[in-house]
Scaffold this active site. Structure first.
Site, PDB file in Angstrom:
ATOM      1  CG  HIS A 181      64.772  70.021 -11.596  1.00  0.00           C
ATOM      2  ND1 HIS A 181      63.626  70.301 -10.892  1.00  0.00           N
ATOM      3  CD2 HIS A 181      65.137  68.759 -11.265  1.00  0.00           C
ATOM      4  CE1 HIS A 181      63.303  69.250 -10.148  1.00  0.00           C
ATOM      5  NE2 HIS A 181      64.209  68.297 -10.359  1.00  0.00           N
TER       6      HIS A 181
ATOM      7  CB  THR B  35      59.817  76.507  -8.929  1.00  0.00           C
ATOM      8  OG1 THR B  35      59.979  75.130  -8.573  1.00  0.00           O
ATOM      9  CG2 THR B  35      58.927  77.202  -7.913  1.00  0.00           C
ATOM     10  N   PRO B  36      57.979  78.585 -11.117  1.00  0.00           N
ATOM     11  CG  PRO B  36      55.694  79.044 -11.220  1.00  0.00           C
ATOM     12  CD  PRO B  36      56.659  77.918 -11.127  1.00  0.00           C
TER      13      PRO B  36
ATOM     14  CE  LYS C 169      57.972  92.506 -13.260  1.00  0.00           C
ATOM     15  NZ  LYS C 169      57.448  92.072 -14.575  1.00  0.00           N
TER      16      LYS C 169
ATOM     17  CG  HIS D  34      61.474  65.538  -6.734  1.00  0.00           C
ATOM     18  ND1 HIS D  34      60.736  65.952  -7.807  1.00  0.00           N
ATOM     19  CD2 HIS D  34      62.782  65.765  -7.054  1.00  0.00           C
ATOM     20  CE1 HIS D  34      61.552  66.416  -8.749  1.00  0.00           C
ATOM     21  NE2 HIS D  34      62.798  66.315  -8.321  1.00  0.00           N
TER      22      HIS D  34
ATOM     23  CD  GLU E 203      64.956  64.442  -3.976  1.00  0.00           C
ATOM     24  OE1 GLU E 203      65.999  64.792  -4.557  1.00  0.00           O
ATOM     25  OE2 GLU E 203      64.000  65.205  -3.759  1.00  0.00           O
TER      26      GLU E 203
ATOM     27  CG  ASP F  86      67.798  65.501 -10.754  1.00  0.00           C
ATOM     28  OD1 ASP F  86      66.777  66.223 -10.832  1.00  0.00           O
ATOM     29  OD2 ASP F  86      68.304  65.179  -9.660  1.00  0.00           O
TER      30      ASP F  86
END
Length: 408
Positions: free
Chosen positions: A82, A150-151, A157, A254, A257, A333
């Site tokens: 990530h 993740t964007p 804005k 994922h 977990e 990770d």
């Protein structure tokens, strides 16, 4: 009166006189002699074994040192990292202007992620983290890297989607500059969907992934579903992930977990291209994944931390997957969270599984087939380069092994 001779004579203790009188002196002397001779004989008999054991310890240390060096210089593949989790500790502390402690459990991990998201707050910082991540993985001899992120709307804005687009452009700018310098490591990007977010936000991320995939397929290769496993559900985002797959993007999810059998079944029904972690599963679910031959992304340091394992030998699925020759990869990770590297991840697996250099090289070679890179020429060239480097390294090892063989 005592004579002078009597006064100079030493006084013999009564217990010695008693021994002499009862003829037990010889028994004590014999016991001491037996003890001394027994110890000496024992040492003479055990000395070769002690020497052999010391030699084994020395050989074992040398073996581990050699394996560690081999892994460090081995060309490696990183498939599960990530972007935010790749931030250097020194960089994060510079952003936060305070010390940062390492995470030790799953809640601590997500607390660390919040801290990262708080301080990676500008496009310039995003670009810096991406650039430093490329440098760190390349320094560790990673030759193919898949980052996922993740964007985000960093500037709050009004146009959320445009803000996310600019975020992805900042990451890809670091990729392009990297390649512009002639660096050999291949960076690729998976656009992530945060399972704790909304469906509309997920739809925007998929739109952007498809947009960048269409105009820049060299870098954007897939989608990822990740985030806090205790929030949201796979079903909320399955339709969007299916839309991404229909557009030609690969999908990693994922999974497991935390214990959630019903969700694991739905993820297996979806048949993603890779499964992330895949820890808390039943034997039948593990068998389903193996029957489908779905590759599993194992993250040794991360899995030990989040599950509270004393060492990797307690991993719930690793040994069965490996013993069945199931496709697995070993990844970091979040190297900035778990203080790990690609080499460290592979070394942990090798130590747990008792692998030598040849088996480690084989594991990396197996990962070539799991990459999301869609260009056949690029994959072929990468595989050729890895094979040539491995062949040279293993040739050196064979020479060293022959030198150790006793001469007839």
């Amino acid at each position: 009166n005592k004579t002078s001779n009597e006064m100079r004579s030493p006084r013999i203790p009564q217990f010695v006189l008693s021994l002499l009188e009862r003829r037990r002196f010889y028994f004590v002397l014999g016991g001491l002699t037996t003890l001394i001779m027994g110890s000496l004989s024992g040492y003479l008999l055990l000395a070769p074994e002690i020497k052999r054991r010391r030699g084994e310890i020395r050989d074992e240390k040398e073996r581990k040192a050699r394996l560690s060096t081999f892994i460090r210089i081995l060309p490696k593949i990183e498939l599960h990292a990530h972007l935010s989790g790749c931030v250097r500790r020194s960089t994060l502390e510079a952003f936060a202007r305070s010390p940062v402690d390492a995470a030790t459990d799953l809640p601590g991990c997500f607390a660390m992620f919040k801290l990262m998201h708080l301080h990676i707050s500008t496009l310039e910082r995003v670009e810096r983290v991406a650039r430093e991540a490329l440098e760190d993985f390349a320094r560790d001899n990673v030759v193919y890297l898949e980052l996922r992120t993740t964007p985000r709307n960093l500037g709050r804005k009004a146009d959320e989607k445009q803000a996310k687009r600019e975020y992805l452009e900042a990451v890809l700018k670091a990729f392009e500059e990297w390649e512009g310098k002639g660096e050999k490591m291949l960076p690729r990007l998976l656009v992530s969907v945060d399972r704790s977010g909304t469906r509309s936000s997920a739809a925007e991320n998929v739109d952007l992934a498809i947009e960048f995939f269409d105009r820049n397929p060299r870098h954007v290769v897939g989608m990822d579903l990740s985030g806090d496993p205790t929030k949201g559900s796979f079903s909320d985002f399955e339709q969007e992930l299916e839309r991404a797959r229909a557009a030609g993007l690969k999908v990693s999810v994922h999974a497991a977990e935390v214990r959630n059998p019903a969700e694991v079944d739905k993820i297996l029904d979806f048949k993603p291209d890779r499964l992330g972690h895949f820890l808390c599963v039943s034997p039948s679910q593990l068998q389903r994944a193996m029957d489908d031959e779905t590759p599993v992304e194992i993250c040794p340091a991360s899995n030990c931390c989040t599950l509270g394992l004393p060492h990797l030998g307690h991993h719930p699925t690793l040994r069965r997957l490996v013993s069945a020759n199931h496709p697995v990869s070993f990844s970091t990770d979040d190297p900035g969270v778990f203080d790990t590297t690609a080499s460290h991840s592979l070394a942990l697996a090798a130590e747990c599984l008792g692998w030598d250099e040849w088996r480690v090289a084989g594991a990396v070679w197996d990962e070539v087939d799991q990459v999301f890179e869609g260009n056949r020429k690029v994959r072929s060239r990468m595989a050729r380069d890895i094979r040539m480097r491995m062949k040279a390294m293993l040739g050196v090892l064979e020479g060293l092994e022959k030198e150790k063989e006793p001469k007839s």
